[in-house]
Design an enzyme around this catalytic site. Sequence first.
Site, PDB file in Angstrom:
ATOM      1  CB  CYS A 160      29.463  48.876  33.919  1.00 51.80           C
ATOM      2  SG  CYS A 160      28.210  47.840  33.608  1.00 51.80           S
ATOM      3  CD  GLU A 178      40.706  41.299  28.256  1.00 50.04           C
ATOM      4  OE1 GLU A 178      41.350  42.053  27.845  1.00 50.04           O
ATOM      5  OE2 GLU A 178      40.808  41.159  29.578  1.00 50.04           O
ATOM      6  CB  CYS A 195      36.954  33.680  31.840  1.00 49.76           C
ATOM      7  SG  CYS A 195      35.973  35.291  31.630  1.00 49.76           S
ATOM      8  CB  CYS A 212      35.835  42.807  32.717  1.00 51.85           C
ATOM      9  SG  CYS A 212      34.724  42.581  31.704  1.00 51.85           S
ATOM     10  CB  CYS A 267      31.040  45.919  26.787  1.00 50.80           C
ATOM     11  SG  CYS A 267      29.514  45.594  27.528  1.00 50.80           S
ATOM     12  CB  CYS A 290      33.406  47.388  33.427  1.00 54.43           C
ATOM     13  SG  CYS A 290      33.728  46.128  32.676  1.00 54.43           S
TER      14      CYS A 290
HETATM   15  N1  SAH Z   1      28.491  41.784  30.847  1.00 56.13           N
HETATM   16  C1  SAH Z   1      28.327  40.643  31.465  1.00 56.13           C
HETATM   17  C2  SAH Z   1      29.747  39.940  31.768  1.00 56.13           C
HETATM   18  C3  SAH Z   1      31.043  40.517  31.602  1.00 56.13           C
HETATM   19  S1  SAH Z   1      31.562  41.243  33.034  1.00 56.13           S
HETATM   20  C4  SAH Z   1      28.208  41.356  33.041  1.00 56.13           C
HETATM   21  O1  SAH Z   1      27.939  42.492  33.049  1.00 56.13           O
HETATM   22  O2  SAH Z   1      27.872  40.493  33.846  1.00 56.13           O
HETATM   23  C5  SAH Z   1      32.047  39.797  34.072  1.00 56.13           C
HETATM   24  C6  SAH Z   1      31.980  40.164  35.643  1.00 56.13           C
HETATM   25  O3  SAH Z   1      33.104  41.067  35.992  1.00 56.13           O
HETATM   26  C7  SAH Z   1      30.843  41.266  35.733  1.00 56.13           C
HETATM   27  O4  SAH Z   1      30.184  40.998  37.014  1.00 56.13           O
HETATM   28  C8  SAH Z   1      31.527  42.614  35.947  1.00 56.13           C
HETATM   29  O5  SAH Z   1      30.753  43.517  36.650  1.00 56.13           O
HETATM   30  C9  SAH Z   1      32.964  42.269  36.678  1.00 56.13           C
HETATM   31  N2  SAH Z   1      33.899  43.155  36.442  1.00 56.13           N
HETATM   32  C10 SAH Z   1      34.005  44.119  35.683  1.00 56.13           C
HETATM   33  N3  SAH Z   1      35.115  44.805  36.050  1.00 56.13           N
HETATM   34  C11 SAH Z   1      35.688  44.365  37.066  1.00 56.13           C
HETATM   35  C12 SAH Z   1      36.722  44.711  37.980  1.00 56.13           C
HETATM   36  N4  SAH Z   1      37.532  45.668  37.218  1.00 56.13           N
HETATM   37  N5  SAH Z   1      36.786  43.951  38.847  1.00 56.13           N
HETATM   38  C13 SAH Z   1      36.171  42.964  39.271  1.00 56.13           C
HETATM   39  N6  SAH Z   1      35.069  42.771  38.600  1.00 56.13           N
HETATM   40  C14 SAH Z   1      34.888  43.375  37.419  1.00 56.13           C
END
Ligand code: SAH
Length: 338
Positions: free
Chosen positions: A106, A81, A95, A325, A102, A109
Site C-alpha cells: 500500500c 513492532e 496492536c 505501521c 508486508c 504504509c
Molecule cells: N494489513 C492490515 C493490517 C495492518 S495496517 C490492513 O491493511 O488492514 C493497520 C492499519 O493502519 C490499516 O488500516 C492501514 O492502512 C493503516 N495505516 C498504515 N499506514 C498508516 C499511516 N501512515 N497512518 C495511519 N494509518 C496507517
Amino acid sequence: MKLDDLNDILKDEPNYRRKQVGHLLYKDLIDDWSQATILSKPLREKLNAICPLFINGEIIKSGDKKSEKALITLNDGAAIETVLMRHKDGRRTVCVSSQVGCPMACGFCATGMMGFKRNLVKDEIIEQVLFWSRRLKSAGEEGVSNIVFMGMGEPFLNYQNVIAAIRAINDKDGLNIGARHISISTCGLIDGIKKLAKENLQVNLAISLHASNNHLREKLMPVAKKYSLKNLLLAVDAYIEKTNRKVMFEYVLIKNINDSEVNAHELAQLMHQPLYFVNLIAYNETGNFKTSDKEKIIKFKKILDSAGVEVVERFSFGGDIDAACGQLANKQKSRYSK
Ligand code: SAH
C-alpha cells in the site's frame, strides 16, 4: 519463545502440571522459569534450557505516556513492532504484527514500503501480547483488555497462525481475552473474509478501505486490482449475513488524495449497510503523503454523519513514537536484513 515445545517437555509429567505451567505463564506472567518455585529445580532448569521465557523487546515511550511502542527482536534477528495504547475509558489495547514486513505494498504504509520477509509463527504473535501483559503487571496496572491486528503485515496472508494465536489468547486457561475484544484488520483479501465467516469466532473484522471509489483505491492499494471494491463489499455483506456482526471500515485521511467532499459523499453512498461503520484516521506522515487539515477531517465526518453513517474518529495515538505501521522498524531497517 517456543511455547509449543512445552507440551513435549511436560509429556511425562502428571496432568495437573500442565495447568500449573499455564497459570505460571499467563496469570503469574513469570519471565523466567527460576521464578516458578512451585516446580522442581530439575524441571525449572529443563524449561529454562529448552523453552526460555525471555522476550527481547525494547520500549520506546511516547511523550503522553498513554501509548508505548516496542520493537521485538525475534530468534532469527528479524524485528517486529507492537504498540500498547491506554484509553481514557480504561481499555488497554495491544496492536500486534502478524508478519515481518508486508507484501501488500500500500502506497501510504511504511510497512508496505519495506517489503515482505516472513510470516510470524503462532508463538511470535502471542509473545507480543505477553510482553505487554508482563509490563502492565509489573507496573501494577490491569492487564491487556483488547487486541488489534493492525501492526505490521496482512493477517489474512498468515491465516492459520493468526487464528491459532487468537484461539490461544482467547483460551480461559491462557490470557483469557474475549474474542469480542479482538479485531482483525485486512486490506481486503476476500478469501480471508470468507474463511473467517466460517470460523465461528466472535472476533471483529476491520477493512482498510481508504478510498471512496475503485479507481482511487487501485492507485493507493495494489490489492484493489485483484479484488474490486464491489466484490469486496459483496464479501463483507456475505460475512455480515453469516455472522450478524458489525464491520469497521478504516479510512485514513490523506491530504488532497482522498479527503475531498466528493470523496465523503461517495463513501457515504458505499456505507449502505446498517452494520457498517467508519473509522476515520488522521494519516501519520510516513512518506510522500501529508495529513489532512483538521477542518477537512471535521467536514468529512460531518458529511458522513448527515448521511446517517456511523462514524468514529480514532485517536491519533503516539505520533511522536512513530506509532504508524512499520515506521519504527523501518528506521531500524538493518535489523531486517540479518
Ligand atoms: N494489513 C492490515 C493490517 C495492518 S495496517 C490492513 O491493511 O488492514 C493497520 C492499519 O493502519 C490499516 O488500516 C492501514 O492502512 C493503516 N495505516 C498504515 N499506514 C498508516 C499511516 N501512515 N497512518 C495511519 N494509518 C496507517
